[in-house]
Write a protein that holds these residues in place. Structure first.
Motif, PDB file in Angstrom:
ATOM      1  N   ALA A 197      -4.901   3.992  -5.066  1.00 28.45           N
ATOM      2  CA  ALA A 197      -5.898   3.109  -5.227  1.00 28.45           C
ATOM      3  C   ALA A 197      -6.099   2.673  -6.660  1.00 28.45           C
ATOM      4  CB  ALA A 197      -7.264   3.848  -4.789  1.00 28.45           C
ATOM      5  N   GLY A 198      -6.971   1.396  -6.744  1.00 27.58           N
ATOM      6  CA  GLY A 198      -7.312   1.196  -8.025  1.00 27.58           C
ATOM      7  C   GLY A 198      -8.434   0.243  -8.160  1.00 27.58           C
ATOM      8  N   VAL A 199      -9.105  -0.227  -9.281  1.00 26.41           N
ATOM      9  CA  VAL A 199      -9.950  -1.317  -9.249  1.00 26.41           C
ATOM     10  C   VAL A 199      -9.753  -2.161 -10.656  1.00 26.41           C
ATOM     11  CG1 VAL A 199     -11.768   0.244  -8.415  1.00 26.41           C
ATOM     12  CG2 VAL A 199     -11.410   0.444 -10.852  1.00 26.41           C
ATOM     13  N   ALA A 200     -10.382  -3.412 -10.608  1.00 24.77           N
ATOM     14  CA  ALA A 200     -10.253  -4.470 -11.480  1.00 24.77           C
ATOM     15  C   ALA A 200     -11.749  -4.675 -11.811  1.00 24.77           C
ATOM     16  CB  ALA A 200      -9.370  -5.359 -11.177  1.00 24.77           C
ATOM     17  N   VAL A 201     -12.338  -4.529 -12.821  1.00 23.02           N
ATOM     18  CA  VAL A 201     -13.722  -5.185 -13.302  1.00 23.02           C
ATOM     19  C   VAL A 201     -13.510  -6.078 -14.427  1.00 23.02           C
ATOM     20  CG1 VAL A 201     -15.965  -4.250 -14.048  1.00 23.02           C
ATOM     21  CG2 VAL A 201     -14.537  -3.067 -12.610  1.00 23.02           C
ATOM     22  N   LEU A 202     -14.095  -7.196 -14.171  1.00 25.81           N
ATOM     23  CA  LEU A 202     -14.273  -8.309 -15.065  1.00 25.81           C
ATOM     24  C   LEU A 202     -15.630  -7.726 -15.981  1.00 25.81           C
ATOM     25  CD1 LEU A 202     -13.350 -10.980 -16.108  1.00 25.81           C
ATOM     26  CD2 LEU A 202     -14.899 -12.133 -14.597  1.00 25.81           C
ATOM     27  N   ALA A 203     -15.388  -8.011 -17.243  1.00 20.76           N
ATOM     28  CA  ALA A 203     -16.321  -7.444 -18.098  1.00 20.76           C
ATOM     29  C   ALA A 203     -17.526  -8.640 -18.196  1.00 20.76           C
ATOM     30  CB  ALA A 203     -15.837  -7.347 -19.792  1.00 20.76           C
ATOM     31  N   ASP A 204     -18.729  -8.183 -18.355  1.00 20.93           N
ATOM     32  CA  ASP A 204     -19.703  -9.116 -18.321  1.00 20.93           C
ATOM     33  C   ASP A 204     -19.711 -10.279 -19.124  1.00 20.93           C
ATOM     34  OD1 ASP A 204     -21.316  -7.990 -16.082  1.00 20.93           O
ATOM     35  OD2 ASP A 204     -22.533  -6.918 -17.761  1.00 20.93           O
ATOM     36  N   ALA A 229      -2.091   6.923  -8.225  1.00 21.58           N
ATOM     37  CA  ALA A 229      -1.608   7.323  -6.910  1.00 21.58           C
ATOM     38  C   ALA A 229      -2.336   8.435  -6.524  1.00 21.58           C
ATOM     39  CB  ALA A 229      -0.169   7.924  -7.572  1.00 21.58           C
ATOM     40  N   GLY A 230      -2.351   8.597  -5.166  1.00 21.86           N
ATOM     41  CA  GLY A 230      -3.158   9.724  -4.517  1.00 21.86           C
ATOM     42  C   GLY A 230      -4.461   9.202  -4.112  1.00 21.86           C
ATOM     43  N   LYS A 231      -5.285  10.056  -3.622  1.00 24.40           N
ATOM     44  CA  LYS A 231      -6.454   9.594  -2.820  1.00 24.40           C
ATOM     45  C   LYS A 231      -7.356   9.058  -4.037  1.00 24.40           C
ATOM     46  CE  LYS A 231      -4.890  10.552   1.073  1.00 24.40           C
ATOM     47  NZ  LYS A 231      -4.447   9.551   1.781  1.00 24.40           N
ATOM     48  N   LEU A 232      -8.616   8.639  -3.380  1.00 23.00           N
ATOM     49  CA  LEU A 232      -9.628   7.794  -4.056  1.00 23.00           C
ATOM     50  C   LEU A 232     -10.230   8.949  -4.999  1.00 23.00           C
ATOM     51  CD1 LEU A 232     -11.285   5.253  -4.273  1.00 23.00           C
ATOM     52  CD2 LEU A 232     -12.701   6.125  -2.576  1.00 23.00           C
ATOM     53  N   GLY A 233     -10.258  10.153  -4.929  1.00 21.87           N
ATOM     54  CA  GLY A 233     -10.734  11.171  -5.706  1.00 21.87           C
ATOM     55  C   GLY A 233     -10.138  11.151  -7.151  1.00 21.87           C
ATOM     56  N   GLU A 234      -8.491  10.936  -7.070  1.00 16.11           N
ATOM     57  CA  GLU A 234      -7.655  10.603  -8.272  1.00 16.11           C
ATOM     58  C   GLU A 234      -8.267   9.414  -8.989  1.00 16.11           C
ATOM     59  OE1 GLU A 234      -5.388  12.724  -9.212  1.00 16.11           O
ATOM     60  OE2 GLU A 234      -5.966  14.324  -7.391  1.00 16.11           O
ATOM     61  N   LEU A 235      -8.651   8.426  -8.270  1.00 15.73           N
ATOM     62  CA  LEU A 235      -9.009   7.388  -9.108  1.00 15.73           C
ATOM     63  C   LEU A 235     -10.454   7.499  -9.712  1.00 15.73           C
ATOM     64  CD1 LEU A 235      -8.849   4.281  -9.912  1.00 15.73           C
ATOM     65  CD2 LEU A 235     -10.075   3.535  -7.695  1.00 15.73           C
ATOM     66  N   GLU A 236     -11.422   8.229  -9.076  1.00 17.12           N
ATOM     67  CA  GLU A 236     -12.665   8.480  -9.352  1.00 17.12           C
ATOM     68  C   GLU A 236     -12.730   9.378 -10.697  1.00 17.12           C
ATOM     69  OE1 GLU A 236     -15.471   7.924  -5.784  1.00 17.12           O
ATOM     70  OE2 GLU A 236     -14.206   9.537  -5.604  1.00 17.12           O
ATOM     71  N   ALA A 237     -11.760  10.316 -10.661  1.00 18.76           N
ATOM     72  CA  ALA A 237     -11.618  11.018 -11.735  1.00 18.76           C
ATOM     73  C   ALA A 237     -11.031  10.577 -13.115  1.00 18.76           C
ATOM     74  CB  ALA A 237     -10.876  12.349 -11.518  1.00 18.76           C
ATOM     75  N   ALA A 240       2.527   2.740   0.876  1.00 16.20           N
ATOM     76  CA  ALA A 240       3.777   2.552   0.109  1.00 16.20           C
ATOM     77  C   ALA A 240       4.667   2.026   1.252  1.00 16.20           C
ATOM     78  CB  ALA A 240       4.287   3.675  -0.405  1.00 16.20           C
ATOM     79  N   THR A 241       4.624   0.748   1.494  1.00 13.19           N
ATOM     80  CA  THR A 241       5.756   0.236   2.198  1.00 13.19           C
ATOM     81  C   THR A 241       7.175  -0.224   1.465  1.00 13.19           C
ATOM     82  OG1 THR A 241       4.846  -2.150   2.421  1.00 13.19           O
ATOM     83  CG2 THR A 241       4.303  -0.580   4.015  1.00 13.19           C
ATOM     84  N   HIS A 242       6.879  -0.509   0.174  1.00 11.16           N
ATOM     85  CA  HIS A 242       7.974  -0.706  -0.775  1.00 11.16           C
ATOM     86  C   HIS A 242       7.509   0.001  -1.997  1.00 11.16           C
ATOM     87  CE1 HIS A 242       7.751  -4.039   1.954  1.00 11.16           C
ATOM     88  NE2 HIS A 242       8.872  -4.388   1.652  1.00 11.16           N
ATOM     89  N   GLY A 243       8.583   0.894  -2.383  1.00 15.93           N
ATOM     90  CA  GLY A 243       8.445   1.650  -3.525  1.00 15.93           C
ATOM     91  C   GLY A 243       7.630   2.912  -3.407  1.00 15.93           C
ATOM     92  N   ALA A 244       7.842   3.906  -4.208  1.00 20.20           N
ATOM     93  CA  ALA A 244       7.220   5.081  -4.060  1.00 20.20           C
ATOM     94  C   ALA A 244       5.855   5.031  -4.320  1.00 20.20           C
ATOM     95  CB  ALA A 244       8.122   6.113  -5.187  1.00 20.20           C
ATOM     96  N   PRO A 245       4.892   6.043  -3.899  1.00 16.35           N
ATOM     97  CA  PRO A 245       3.723   6.069  -4.293  1.00 16.35           C
ATOM     98  C   PRO A 245       3.434   6.648  -5.799  1.00 16.35           C
ATOM     99  CG  PRO A 245       4.193   7.827  -2.445  1.00 16.35           C
ATOM    100  CD  PRO A 245       5.361   7.061  -2.876  1.00 16.35           C
ATOM    101  N   THR A 246       3.545   5.721  -6.627  1.00 14.14           N
ATOM    102  CA  THR A 246       3.349   6.336  -8.064  1.00 14.14           C
ATOM    103  C   THR A 246       2.288   5.472  -8.715  1.00 14.14           C
ATOM    104  OG1 THR A 246       4.822   4.705  -8.843  1.00 14.14           O
ATOM    105  CG2 THR A 246       5.968   6.785  -8.337  1.00 14.14           C
ATOM    106  N   HIS A 247       1.745   5.996 -10.032  1.00 12.20           N
ATOM    107  CA  HIS A 247       0.942   5.405 -10.681  1.00 12.20           C
ATOM    108  C   HIS A 247       1.370   3.780 -11.060  1.00 12.20           C
ATOM    109  CE1 HIS A 247      -1.954   4.129 -13.750  1.00 12.20           C
ATOM    110  NE2 HIS A 247      -0.920   3.844 -14.538  1.00 12.20           N
ATOM    111  N   ARG A 248       2.889   3.425 -11.339  1.00 13.68           N
ATOM    112  CA  ARG A 248       3.305   2.243 -11.642  1.00 13.68           C
ATOM    113  C   ARG A 248       3.292   1.227 -10.445  1.00 13.68           C
ATOM    114  NH1 ARG A 248       8.657   0.449 -14.371  1.00 13.68           N
ATOM    115  NH2 ARG A 248       8.600  -1.824 -13.952  1.00 13.68           N
TER     116      ARG A 248
END
Length: 99
Positions: free
Chosen positions: A32-39, A50-58, A78-86
């Motif tokens: 999971a990931g997020v993108a935030v546009l600065a004000d 990579a991993g569940k939402l808790g990893e992103l929140e941490a 992950a239908t294409h490529g391994a479930p990694t940070h990249r």
């Protein structure tokens, strides 16, 4: 299955997008990931894990606050490529930085 949620409005976007991602967890995902546009619209901050939402929140808890009124969140299956940070989404072009 992937899930995408976005917000544009008067409130801080990150908490709203994270709640939207929580509501999509039942769909299954591996990162999971997020993108935030600065004000000031001068910077797009991206945090993904990579991993569940808790990893992103941490990761977000350890980073400088992402303030902005425009954001999107993305979960990936992950239908294409391994479930990694990249491979976690959202991606940026070759000129964008991410954490």
């Amino acid at each position: 299955m992937c899930g995408i949620v976005g917000y544009v409005g008067p409130d801080q976007a990150l908490p709203i997008v994270l709640e939207g991602l929580r509501r999509l967890e039942y769909r299954g995902y591996d990162s999971a990931g997020v993108a935030v546009l600065a004000d000031d619209a001068d910077r797009l901050a991206v945090v993904r894990r990579a991993g569940k939402l808790g990893e992103l929140e941490a990761a977000l808890a350890d980073a400088e606050p992402l303030a902005g009124h425009t954001a999107m969140g993305h979960t990936r299956w992950a239908t294409h490529g391994a479930p990694t940070h990249r491979n976690a989404h959202p991606h940026q072009d070759c000129h964008g930085g991410s954490r």
